[in-house]
Enzyme design. Structure first.
Site, PDB file in Angstrom:
ATOM      1  N   GLY A   1      11.231  39.564  39.980  1.00  0.00           N
ATOM      2  CA  GLY A   1      10.167  39.142  39.074  1.00  0.00           C
ATOM      3  C   GLY A   1       8.895  39.918  39.348  1.00  0.00           C
ATOM      4  N   GLY A   2       7.942  39.266  40.014  1.00  0.00           N
ATOM      5  CA  GLY A   2       6.678  39.932  40.332  1.00  0.00           C
ATOM      6  C   GLY A   2       6.670  40.637  41.668  1.00  0.00           C
TER       7      GLY A   2
ATOM      8  N   THR B   1       6.386  39.265  44.625  1.00  0.00           N
ATOM      9  CA  THR B   1       5.358  38.698  45.505  1.00  0.00           C
ATOM     10  C   THR B   1       5.926  37.820  46.618  1.00  0.00           C
ATOM     11  OG1 THR B   1       5.054  36.800  44.035  1.00  0.00           O
ATOM     12  CG2 THR B   1       3.652  38.721  43.647  1.00  0.00           C
TER      13      THR B   1
ATOM     14  N   LEU C   1      -0.996  34.088  40.978  1.00  0.00           N
ATOM     15  CA  LEU C   1      -0.996  33.886  39.524  1.00  0.00           C
ATOM     16  C   LEU C   1      -0.964  35.194  38.731  1.00  0.00           C
ATOM     17  CD1 LEU C   1      -1.503  31.976  37.016  1.00  0.00           C
ATOM     18  CD2 LEU C   1      -3.933  32.457  37.370  1.00  0.00           C
TER      19      LEU C   1
ATOM     20  N   SER D   1       4.498  25.875  43.827  1.00  0.00           N
ATOM     21  CA  SER D   1       3.417  24.916  43.626  1.00  0.00           C
ATOM     22  C   SER D   1       2.161  25.690  43.251  1.00  0.00           C
ATOM     23  CB  SER D   1       3.160  24.108  44.903  1.00  0.00           C
ATOM     24  OG  SER D   1       2.100  23.183  44.722  1.00  0.00           O
TER      25      SER D   1
ATOM     26  N   GLY E   1      17.606  33.328  43.757  1.00  0.00           N
ATOM     27  CA  GLY E   1      18.371  34.506  43.368  1.00  0.00           C
ATOM     28  C   GLY E   1      19.825  34.474  43.730  1.00  0.00           C
TER      29      GLY E   1
ATOM     30  N   LEU F   1      22.259  32.446  42.472  1.00  0.00           N
ATOM     31  CA  LEU F   1      23.193  31.966  41.450  1.00  0.00           C
ATOM     32  C   LEU F   1      23.204  32.803  40.184  1.00  0.00           C
ATOM     33  CD1 LEU F   1      22.606  28.095  41.663  1.00  0.00           C
ATOM     34  CD2 LEU F   1      24.281  29.487  42.885  1.00  0.00           C
TER      35      LEU F   1
ATOM     36  N   ARG G   1      -5.295  41.434  53.654  1.00  0.00           N
ATOM     37  CA  ARG G   1      -4.210  41.719  54.594  1.00  0.00           C
ATOM     38  C   ARG G   1      -4.012  43.212  54.798  1.00  0.00           C
ATOM     39  NH1 ARG G   1       1.726  41.275  52.450  1.00  0.00           N
ATOM     40  NH2 ARG G   1       0.815  43.048  51.326  1.00  0.00           N
TER      41      ARG G   1
ATOM     42  N   TYR H   1      -1.516  24.989  55.031  1.00  0.00           N
ATOM     43  CA  TYR H   1      -1.341  26.424  54.792  1.00  0.00           C
ATOM     44  C   TYR H   1      -1.999  27.174  55.954  1.00  0.00           C
ATOM     45  CZ  TYR H   1      -0.981  30.633  51.840  1.00  0.00           C
ATOM     46  OH  TYR H   1      -0.653  31.861  51.318  1.00  0.00           O
TER      47      TYR H   1
END
Length: 578
Positions: free
Chosen positions: A156-157, A159, A225, A239, A289, A291, A434, A497
């Site tokens: 996908g992205g 990330t 996002l 989330s 990823g 299935l 980072r 977090y």
């Protein structure tokens, strides 16, 4: 440096190529580009703060050189499969280019992926990238993969921070990365029933832009996002920062289309809730990823809220903030988002501010005197919370008044909308930090957990102790860094977090040491009542903790589902259990 194309990405590093941190001749740091509130001004306090955190002297000219040339392994031979691809699809739907292959061979896990790409070497690279444009494309690609015994990996992205995209080095079959980002359309919007049908390759930024044109929002806002996709959110059970109002991804999605080697898995129609016996849809969240390919989903949408208001709170110490959030979680005025940061993250936010001048400098000095001298807050203990409230004008006013009153009961100062907005929006810019630190010999990682309210302090204390012990055991220079925040609150638990890092100058194989430390920190979390993950998923770096999470019979059942849906292991990424 050549100016990057608009919205072009760094590729291996995080984010957009026009955005990066750099230390100037005066040792002030600047975020270049113009995408974020942090961009375009000097931050004179940042380098001194970093030096004090790690107990080091930072030389701006001493940077870890990235590899100039990255040798990509040759494509795994399989002429029959590649001929079939050329016959079935136009040439713009697939790529054997080294750059495309390398970019699709990793996520954003610091130690195991990004650091290796920039400074070491990846163990395995995909052999081909396929750009999926429809559910029918996905079905045809899976048919060819089955016929020719080829491994497929959804992308996908890019990330992921759990090594979910790390390719198994023991995989001998050709590996094809199936890039979903061309499936980026909102297919329809149902304004009456507040639903939308959306292709899974759409990024969060694209989704919000498309919905807002029609007066609606999804408001699922993870830190990623701008880059992550709807399909990735589903695959990792994601989330968002505003989950209090809009829900986590499993609350937002009402129907998923997952194309598997055994056919499409989906409900005939989307439903908010239905008693239909045992339900398959919940099992598709968090499939990581293993299935098949998520191609489309029906999601809940909302009218754009009449009002969005920010606020911020300053607590004398972190524990008082936790006590306040606990009472808030049991109330009827929970805001869309509230996040409590510890003292290190609070001071980090202060270090990101420009030098104050004129009237602002005077105002800041008076505020500081008020907080430190009159209110007697200890600058090494203070913690802060950012608050986002959304809804009608009366709803927002109700929340704001009661949250402010509650916070004051716990000794907090209400520090206003500007600080709240800035703190909330910093999330999107901080991720670039980072790669800036890594170039100056400081590497670290983020990780998170869900934990009962009663275990917040035991978990944080245990993680700090393990990090201190491991830092000493490995003989690392300077001091280790650990900070944490409460990013989501629930009736009975929270998401904690964490961020940790260490100085690597002169350290041999720091990425190996970092991975070992992260494993031990996760073990400390599990042993003290925390979960395997709250929203990043399991991937490969947390697989060892699955038996701490599920019973033996549960694990066996999930493995049987994998074998039933994908008997030839076409989706052989080997995340979580497989």
């Amino acid at each position: 440096m050549t100016a990057p194309a608009e919205n072009s990405l760094w590729g291996h590093k995080w984010g957009f190529a026009d955005t990066y941190f750099k230390i100037g001749a005066d040792r002030a740091v600047m975020m270049h580009g113009d995408r974020y509130a942090l961009s375009g001004y000097a931050m004179p306090h940042l380098v001194p703060y970093i030096e004090s955190l790690f107990d080091i002297q930072l030389d701006p000219d001493d940077r870890l050189p990235e590899r100039e040339a990255i040798n990509v392994p040759s494509v795994t031979p399989h002429p029959a499969f590649y001929d079939a691809i050329e016959t079935a699809f136009p040439s713009n739907r697939y790529s054997f280019e080294d750059r495309d292959r390398l970019l699709h061979s990793h996520g954003q896990t610091t130690f195991e992926e990004v650091y290796k790409v920039l400074y070491r070497k990846l163990e395995r690279v995909v052999d081909m990238v396929f750009f999926c444009a429809s559910t029918e494309d996905a079905e045809r690609m899976i048919e060819l993969a089955i016929a020719h015994d080829v491994c497929l990996v959804p992308f996908g992205g890019g990330t992921s921070v759990s090594c979910a995209l790390t390719l198994p080095p023991e995989e001998t079959r050709p590996i094809v990365s199936v890039d979903m980002k061309r499936m980026n359309r909102v297919e329809w919007i149902d304004p009456k029933n507040l639903r939308a049908r959306v292709q899974a390759g759409i990024t969060g930024a694209q989704l919000e832009a498309a919905l807002r044109e029609r007066g609606h929002t999804c408001s699922h806002e993870p830190d990623s996002l701008e880059l992550s996709t709807l399909g990735g959110w589903i695959a990792t059970n994601a989330s968002g920062m505003k989950k209090n109002r809009y829900g986590n991804i499993e609350d937002i999605v009402e129907n998923i289309t997952l194309v598997t080697p055994s056919g499409r898995l989906e409900q005939v129609a989307a439903t908010s809730r239905v008693a239909m016996g045992m339900q398959l849809q919940p099992l598709l969240f968090g499939n990581e990823g293993n299935l098949g390919l998520v191609t489309e989903a029906t999601i809940k949408i909302h009218p754009i809220p009449a009002q969005t208001q920010y606020n911020s709170l300053l607590f004398p110490h972190f524990d008082r903030g936790v006590e306040c959030l606990y009472e808030l979680a049991q109330s009827n005025y929970i805001p869309a988002s509230i996040r409590l940061v510890d003292n290190y993250q609070f001071r980090f936010g202060q270090a990101l501010k420009p030098a104050a001048t004129g009237l602002k400098a005077i105002a800041d000095r008076l505020k500081k005197q008020y907080v430190l001298n009159l209110k007697k807050f200890d600058p090494t203990q203070m913690a802060a919370a950012t608050v986002v409230m959304e809804g009608s004008e009366s709803e927002v006013r109700y929340q704001n008044d009661r949250i402010a009153a509650l916070a004051k009961q716990y000794g907090a100062l209400v520090t206003g909308a500007e600080n709240g907005r800035r703190g909330y929006m910093l999330t999107y810019a901080i991720a670039y930090f980072r790669d800036f630190l890594a170039s100056h010999h400081i590497i670290g990682e983020t990780f998170e957990t869900s934990a009962p309210w009663s275990q917040i302090q035991p978990i944080c204390t245990a993680v700090q102790q393990v990090l201190d012990d491991k830092h000493q055991q490995f003989g690392l220079p300077g001091k280790p860094y650990l900070s944490y925040r409460i990013s989501q609150i629930y009736h009975s638990s929270v998401c904690i977090y964490f961020m940790f890092g260490f100085y690597t100058k002169g350290v041999r194989e720091p990425e190996v040491i970092g991975s070992k430390i992260e494993y031990d920190l996760r073990r400390a979390i599990i042993d003290n009542g925390g979960s395997i993950s709250h929203h990043h998923g399991v991937g490969k770096i947390r697989r060892a903790f699955v038996p701490d999470t599920l019973s033996e019979a549960s694990i066996d059942l999930l493995k049987q589902i994998k074998r039933a849906v994908d008997p030839a292991n076409i989706f052989g990424i080997r995340n979580t259990l497989y």
